[in-house]
Write an enzyme that holds these catalytic residues in place. Structure first.
Site, PDB file in Angstrom:
ATOM      1  N   LYS A   1     -45.551  -0.180  27.971  1.00  0.00           N
ATOM      2  CA  LYS A   1     -44.506   0.556  28.681  1.00  0.00           C
ATOM      3  C   LYS A   1     -44.128  -0.174  29.975  1.00  0.00           C
ATOM      4  O   LYS A   1     -42.940  -0.381  30.260  1.00  0.00           O
ATOM      5  CB  LYS A   1     -45.034   1.967  28.994  1.00  0.00           C
ATOM      6  CG  LYS A   1     -43.976   2.902  29.486  1.00  0.00           C
ATOM      7  CD  LYS A   1     -44.548   4.298  29.727  1.00  0.00           C
ATOM      8  CE  LYS A   1     -44.881   4.986  28.409  1.00  0.00           C
ATOM      9  NZ  LYS A   1     -45.475   6.308  28.566  1.00  0.00           N
TER      10      LYS A   1
ATOM     11  N   ARG B   1     -47.729   7.633  34.538  1.00  0.00           N
ATOM     12  CA  ARG B   1     -47.856   7.589  33.065  1.00  0.00           C
ATOM     13  C   ARG B   1     -48.798   6.467  32.668  1.00  0.00           C
ATOM     14  O   ARG B   1     -48.726   5.373  33.226  1.00  0.00           O
ATOM     15  CB  ARG B   1     -46.507   7.278  32.401  1.00  0.00           C
ATOM     16  CG  ARG B   1     -45.454   8.319  32.605  1.00  0.00           C
ATOM     17  CD  ARG B   1     -44.127   7.772  32.085  1.00  0.00           C
ATOM     18  NE  ARG B   1     -43.011   8.412  32.741  1.00  0.00           N
ATOM     19  CZ  ARG B   1     -42.225   9.318  32.176  1.00  0.00           C
ATOM     20  NH1 ARG B   1     -42.404   9.691  30.940  1.00  0.00           N
ATOM     21  NH2 ARG B   1     -41.239   9.856  32.850  1.00  0.00           N
TER      22      ARG B   1
ATOM     23  N   GLY C   1     -53.066   8.859  21.097  1.00  0.00           N
ATOM     24  CA  GLY C   1     -54.219   9.738  21.316  1.00  0.00           C
ATOM     25  C   GLY C   1     -54.578   9.903  22.780  1.00  0.00           C
ATOM     26  O   GLY C   1     -55.507  10.620  23.126  1.00  0.00           O
TER      27      GLY C   1
ATOM     28  N   MET D   1     -54.118  10.667  26.983  1.00  0.00           N
ATOM     29  CA  MET D   1     -53.416  11.450  27.987  1.00  0.00           C
ATOM     30  C   MET D   1     -52.223  10.629  28.453  1.00  0.00           C
ATOM     31  O   MET D   1     -52.305   9.432  28.617  1.00  0.00           O
ATOM     32  CB  MET D   1     -54.418  11.684  29.110  1.00  0.00           C
ATOM     33  CG  MET D   1     -53.899  12.331  30.342  1.00  0.00           C
ATOM     34  SD  MET D   1     -52.776  11.371  31.261  1.00  0.00           S
ATOM     35  CE  MET D   1     -53.850  10.614  32.406  1.00  0.00           C
TER      36      MET D   1
ATOM     37  N   ARG E   1     -38.802   0.354  23.988  1.00  0.00           N
ATOM     38  CA  ARG E   1     -39.752  -0.465  23.216  1.00  0.00           C
ATOM     39  C   ARG E   1     -39.101  -0.755  21.872  1.00  0.00           C
ATOM     40  O   ARG E   1     -38.118  -0.097  21.504  1.00  0.00           O
ATOM     41  CB  ARG E   1     -41.081   0.265  23.015  1.00  0.00           C
ATOM     42  CG  ARG E   1     -40.917   1.473  22.173  1.00  0.00           C
ATOM     43  CD  ARG E   1     -42.116   2.354  22.116  1.00  0.00           C
ATOM     44  NE  ARG E   1     -41.615   3.643  21.638  1.00  0.00           N
ATOM     45  CZ  ARG E   1     -42.320   4.719  21.540  1.00  0.00           C
ATOM     46  NH1 ARG E   1     -43.571   4.731  21.895  1.00  0.00           N
ATOM     47  NH2 ARG E   1     -41.779   5.817  21.080  1.00  0.00           N
TER      48      ARG E   1
ATOM     49  N   HIS F   1     -62.748  -0.101 -14.488  1.00  0.00           N
ATOM     50  CA  HIS F   1     -61.770  -0.130 -15.579  1.00  0.00           C
ATOM     51  C   HIS F   1     -60.530   0.667 -15.213  1.00  0.00           C
ATOM     52  O   HIS F   1     -59.397   0.197 -15.326  1.00  0.00           O
ATOM     53  CB  HIS F   1     -62.429   0.448 -16.847  1.00  0.00           C
ATOM     54  CG  HIS F   1     -61.507   0.502 -18.023  1.00  0.00           C
ATOM     55  ND1 HIS F   1     -60.742   1.607 -18.309  1.00  0.00           N
ATOM     56  CD2 HIS F   1     -61.202  -0.428 -18.956  1.00  0.00           C
ATOM     57  CE1 HIS F   1     -60.020   1.362 -19.390  1.00  0.00           C
ATOM     58  NE2 HIS F   1     -60.287   0.125 -19.800  1.00  0.00           N
TER      59      HIS F   1
ATOM     60  N   SER G   1     -59.616 -20.627 -12.444  1.00  0.00           N
ATOM     61  CA  SER G   1     -59.055 -19.396 -11.895  1.00  0.00           C
ATOM     62  C   SER G   1     -60.225 -18.583 -11.352  1.00  0.00           C
ATOM     63  O   SER G   1     -61.190 -18.314 -12.084  1.00  0.00           O
ATOM     64  CB  SER G   1     -58.301 -18.624 -12.981  1.00  0.00           C
ATOM     65  OG  SER G   1     -57.769 -17.458 -12.420  1.00  0.00           O
TER      66      SER G   1
ATOM     67  N   CYS H   1     -57.364 -14.701  -9.941  1.00  0.00           N
ATOM     68  CA  CYS H   1     -56.831 -13.609 -10.756  1.00  0.00           C
ATOM     69  C   CYS H   1     -57.641 -12.326 -10.603  1.00  0.00           C
ATOM     70  O   CYS H   1     -57.375 -11.343 -11.270  1.00  0.00           O
ATOM     71  CB  CYS H   1     -56.746 -14.010 -12.228  1.00  0.00           C
ATOM     72  SG  CYS H   1     -58.348 -14.397 -12.938  1.00  0.00           S
TER      73      CYS H   1
ATOM     74  N   TYR I   1     -51.971 -20.852  -6.747  1.00  0.00           N
ATOM     75  CA  TYR I   1     -51.223 -19.611  -7.004  1.00  0.00           C
ATOM     76  C   TYR I   1     -52.163 -18.416  -6.974  1.00  0.00           C
ATOM     77  O   TYR I   1     -53.375 -18.556  -7.149  1.00  0.00           O
ATOM     78  CB  TYR I   1     -50.487 -19.662  -8.350  1.00  0.00           C
ATOM     79  CG  TYR I   1     -51.411 -19.648  -9.540  1.00  0.00           C
ATOM     80  CD1 TYR I   1     -51.829 -18.445 -10.110  1.00  0.00           C
ATOM     81  CD2 TYR I   1     -51.899 -20.826 -10.086  1.00  0.00           C
ATOM     82  CE1 TYR I   1     -52.705 -18.425 -11.184  1.00  0.00           C
ATOM     83  CE2 TYR I   1     -52.773 -20.823 -11.160  1.00  0.00           C
ATOM     84  CZ  TYR I   1     -53.177 -19.613 -11.699  1.00  0.00           C
ATOM     85  OH  TYR I   1     -54.047 -19.588 -12.747  1.00  0.00           O
TER      86      TYR I   1
HETATM   87  C1  PEP Z   1     -62.602 -11.034 -12.294  1.00  0.00           C
HETATM   88  O1  PEP Z   1     -63.797 -10.901 -12.547  1.00  0.00           O
HETATM   89  O2  PEP Z   1     -62.156 -11.211 -11.157  1.00  0.00           O
HETATM   90  C2  PEP Z   1     -61.633 -10.979 -13.379  1.00  0.00           C
HETATM   91  C3  PEP Z   1     -60.347 -11.211 -13.158  1.00  0.00           C
HETATM   92  O3  PEP Z   1     -62.085 -10.612 -14.601  1.00  0.00           O
HETATM   93  P1  PEP Z   1     -62.339  -9.075 -15.028  1.00  0.00           P
HETATM   94  O4  PEP Z   1     -61.846  -8.201 -13.921  1.00  0.00           O
HETATM   95  O5  PEP Z   1     -61.623  -8.887 -16.281  1.00  0.00           O
HETATM   96  O6  PEP Z   1     -63.823  -9.079 -15.153  1.00  0.00           O
END
Ligand code: PEP
Ligand code: MG
Length: 882
Positions: A29, A98, A107, A109, A341, A457, A765, A833, A853
């Site tokens: 401020k 202030r 949060g 005063m 601001r 899962h 990967s 991945c 990637y």
């Molecule tokens: C992992 O283990 O990161 C992976 C991509 O394989 P999954 O999740 O299928 O075990």
């Protein structure tokens, strides 16, 4: 006592001497007030007591003497400029105090107004303003706020006293006559004396000093500490204190006050937006007691001020190159700006403003990309609970897959399908899900589980489908037999409607209204610009053609993980079981042939969907338990005499294959090693599919990935089968197919032996779900629901490592594997991945580590594109979602 410092610190900075770069010292401020003063905007004069002074106070528990001396000097300047004196009974100067921390801290005063009033000066103010009612109203507000803020008196005592005065007078609070206000002020002072054991100070200097101490002290108040913890703000920053000459929006007819934004913070429209009230003080606008008026109407009542305000908007936008919010007051026809601001905005507005401002030449594309956060982007992709909805949270679980959903509770996948077929929306509620729940997950609007973590899962599959999921909600106790679940005393039965928000993890009873965002042109434009800055490629984890199509629409540049076991669900599950349980080679081969046929057509569809882009197909990685019949269920059936000869064979085989620890058992390529026909079958299906697509004029680009390897010899063995089979198919077909062979790095050993793997693997990967599980020794299905919350609360872990890649442990293994792999094979292609591939801070780590990637679930592809651009631009990392 510490000795006098070599050069005395300056504890106070005049507005005219500071600027916005000094946020850490002056608070947000104060820095902006100083900046506006420098810009020549009409800011009431004042000064800032710095955060350094606060830190000194916090360290010693006392305000340094030098500060009081500086305060006196600053007040002399203020008084000279104003031509009025604090405490002058004829025409007193009044000030506000202030707090202003370096980061906005709701949060804390906040404010004490009208300091300088006492029993004598109030009369002076009444005479000078010609408005007795106004003067006594100002005085009673001071005593009330002072009592709450400085003496910590319970605010309701003042409100009760106010009500007692309002009722008999029959007047509204806003028009209480001066005599009643004077009595009320005396009531308030008596409350302070009674509660605090000392009187309200009449000496303006004492008022001011104690207010400053109170602001400093509030830094360590409970709410402020809680807020800092929640927002990750350091405890040692301290707050600044702004002391500013008062101006009054409630002084006569020619006064008013308002809040405004230089553009619309909800829609992003490039037009000022705001509310104001004639004859009112700042808090009246915010409190919403009186009906506010639209900013457009200001020009009717105050044409000069409206014109001046519009110049202020232009100056601020040009200067800050962003949308600003402003608090303004008009005192007897003169406009003052009390605060500015960079303003908060909705996700939708953030995109629109960023793109518009590039068009207006206010910012460049780089700045525009940095203006939107992955969290804002995520909000644009998924429905959420309406911000206006009121609902009671039944319980909270892990925010496992973003988006919100409403539906009737069902407990089995079959019931989900049946109710959906009847036209109902459902939420599938399970302790945890398994592959044979897949059809129920497809049918349901959302999934709620009581067990399992962010890479369980349910979470992985829901994210892949772009379906909301709340997982590991430990307070939920599911009883599928009675078709109820309970949370404490509350019982929820099948068919009852619940709402879940997978972005926040909230579960609520009943149908919470949802808002569904509609991404606009600005969304695509901005992401297009982001693509121009990122180095990381972005692929998707997709197993089904429709997911691949969606991922491609959202900008995926390939598939980074096709989990082939997900192609083996539903009606194919018995085929997999037959293959695993086969007792003879012939039976195994027959099952493999049937599976191969099904796989080939799946791969053709997937290759077509991703035409011209690479797809990484992972050979079967079965958590074996997920594919086998349940031994307990078979035993129950046996006890009831319901098993025939086939059933008995199945039971015996299931018992034979059952494992104590399936996550560390016959998983990944280990199954391939003991069932050599399996990977040959999959390779054949894939390469034949590629041949078919190639023949049809396509350009398939196939990467074959071996899961869960731990030794280079394992990889060599499997790579040998792949090469042999692929060459055979290609030779027979007379077609050239480009394919690469690589491996997942998802065990610590694989990471440590990456140099060996890189001799064979053309790509790696990183499967960071398993790599995290095995590096920490945290079961990915068990630890989050039961243990993670406590670990995070107690600071044993800073973040859930299944959400954000652990930089010092798992991340270190990743970096090591990258470096050692590339040392052997410089063109080794590298991806990630695991679920971290869609998490912005993890994406920044991948960028840094030199990975090529990231691959994530389709709906997170846009988030990953933006986060990858932010990483390339060196932006601080922001978490998406919560
Ligand atoms: C992992 O283990 O990161 C992976 C991509 O394989 P999954 O999740 O299928 O075990
Ligand atoms: Mg894995």
């Amino acid at each position: 006592m510490t000795g006098a410092p070599a050069s005395p610190p300056r504890w106070i900075v005049r507005f005219s001497a500071g600027d916005r770069s000094q946020r850490d010292l002056l608070g947000g401020k104060g820095a902006n007030l100083a900046e506006m003063t420098r810009l020549g905007l009409p800011v009431p004069p004042g000064f800032i007591i710095t955060t350094e002074a606060c830190r000194a106070f916090l360290a010693t528990g006392a305000v340094p003497d030098a500060l009081w001396e500086e305060l006196d000097a600053a007040l002399v300047d203020l008084q000279t400029g104003a031509g009025r004196r604090l405490g002058d009974p004829a025409d007193p100067l009044l000030v506000s105090v202030r707090s202003g921390a370096p980061f906005s801290m709701p949060g804390m005063m906040d404010t004490v107004l009208n300091l300088g009033l006492n029993d004598a000066t109030v009369e002076g103010l009444a005479r000078a303003s010609g408005d007795r009612r106004f003067a006594f109203d100002a005085y009673r507000r001071l005593v009330q706020l002072y009592g709450k803020v400085v003496f910590g008196v319970d605010g309701s005592l003042f409100e009760d006293a106010l009500a007692r005065r309002v009722e008999p007078s029959g007047a509204e609070e806003a028009v209480l006559p001066a005599e009643v206000l004077a009595e009320l002020t005396a009531d308030f002072a008596a409350i302070i004396e009674r509660e605090a054991g000392e009187p309200f100070p009449q000496d303006p200097d004492e008022q001011l000093r104690r207010a400053v101490e109170a602001v400093f002290g509030s830094w360590n108040g409970r709410r402020a500490r809680d807020y800092r913890r929640m927002e990750g703000i350091a405890d040692d920053l301290g707050t600044a204190v702004n002391v500013q000459q008062m101006v009054f929006g409630n002084l006569g007819e020619a006064s008013g006050t308002g809040v405004a934004f230089t553009r619309n913070p909800a829609t992003g429209e490039a037009r000022p937006y705001g509310d104001w009230l004639p004859r009112a003080q700042g808090e009246d606008v915010v409190a919403g007691i009186r009906l506010t008026r639209n900013l457009d109407e200001l020009a009717t009542d105050f044409p000069d001020c409206a014109a001046q305000l519009s110049d202020v908007f232009a100056t601020l936008e040009a200067h800050y190159a962003d949308m600003c919010d402003i608090e303004f007051t008009i005192e007897q026809g003169r406009l003052y700006i009390l605060q500015t601001r960079v303003g908060k905005r909705t996700a939708h507005a953030a995109f629109r403003m960023a793109v518009d401002m590039v068009g207006e030449g206010l910012i460049n594309r780089r700045e525009a990309v940095l203006r939107v956060t992955p969290a804002q982007l995520e909000r644009l992709l998924h429905p959420s609970f309406s911000p206006d909805a009121s609902y009671d949270v039944l319980t909270t679980g892990l925010n496992a897959s973003p988006g919100a959903a409403v539906g009737a509770v069902v407990f089995t996948a079959d019931d989900a399908e049946a109710r959906v077929a009847d036209g109902q929306d459902v939420i599938l509620v399970r302790a945890e899900t398994a592959p044979d729940d897949l059809h129920g997950m497809i049918a349901a609007q959302g999934v709620l589980t009581s067990r399992g973590g962010l890479v369980s899962h349910a979470a992985v599959v829901a994210r892949g489908m772009g379906k909301p999921a709340v997982c590991g909600a430990g307070a939920v106790s599911v009883d599928p037999d009675d078709r109820v679940f309970t949370v404490g005393e509350v019982t929820v039965s099948e068919g009852d409607v619940i709402s879940i928000d997978g972005t926040t993890g909230e579960v609520a009873l009943g149908a919470v209204p949802l808002v569904t965002p509609e991404p606009t042109g600005a969304f695509a434009t901005l992401l297009g610009w982001a693509d121009g800055f990122r180095r990381l490629g972005v692929r998707a984890n997709a197993d089904l053609p429709e997911d691949a199509v969606r991922a491609r629409e959202l900008g995926a540049e390939g598939i980074g993980l096709c989990r082939t076991e997900h192609m083996f669900l539903g009606d194919r599950l018995p085929l997999v079981q037959r293959m695993i349980l086969a007792e003879t080679d012939a039976a195994e081969q027959a099952a493999l042939d049937a599976l191969g046929e099904a796989q080939r057509s799946d791969f053709v569809a997937l290759l077509q969907a991703m035409e011209g882009l690479p797809i990484t197909v992972r050979l079967l990685d079965p958590p074996l338990n997920e594919f086998l019949p349940d031994v307990t269920e078979l035993l129950v059936a046996d006890a009831k005499g319901e098993l025939d000869a086939d059933g008995h064979r199945l039971l015996a085989a299931a018992q034979h294959w059952s494992e104590v620890n399936p996550m560390l058992g016959t998983r990944g390529c280990r199954l391939g090693v003991i069932k050599p026909g399996l990977y040959r079958m999959q390779t054949r299906a894939l390469v034949e599919a590629a041949v078919e697509v190639e023949r049809a004029g396509g350009a398939p680009h196939v990467e074959i990935m071996v899961p869960l390897t731990v030794t280079a010899r394992e990889l060599d063995l499997v790579a040998g089968w792949i090469r042999e089979t692929a060459e055979e198919v290609v030779r027979d077909a007379g077609v050239t197919i480009t394919y690469r062979i690589g491996t997942m790095i998802e065990t610590p050993r694989a990471a440590l032996r990456a140099d060996q793997f890189a001799r064979t693997a053309e790509f790696f990967s990183f499967g960071t779900n398993d790599l995290t599980q095995m590096t920490f020794g945290f079961s990915r299905d068990d630890v989050e629901a039961r243990i993670m919350a406590t670990y995070l609360e107690r600071g044993l872990l800073e973040v859930d490592p299944f959400r954000t890649l652990d930089p010092t442990g798992v991340g270190r293994l990743v970096r090591l594997a990258v470096d050692e792999g590339r040392a052997v094979r410089p063109d080794l292609h590298l991806g990630i991945c695991g679920e971290h591939g869609g998490d912005p801070p993890s994406i920044a780590l991948c960028h840094d580590a030199g990975i090529d990637y990231v691959s994530c679930s389709p709906l997170r592809v846009p988030v990953a594109r933006l986060a990858a651009a932010h990483a390339a631009l060196g932006a601080p990392t922001h978490a998406a979602g919560a």
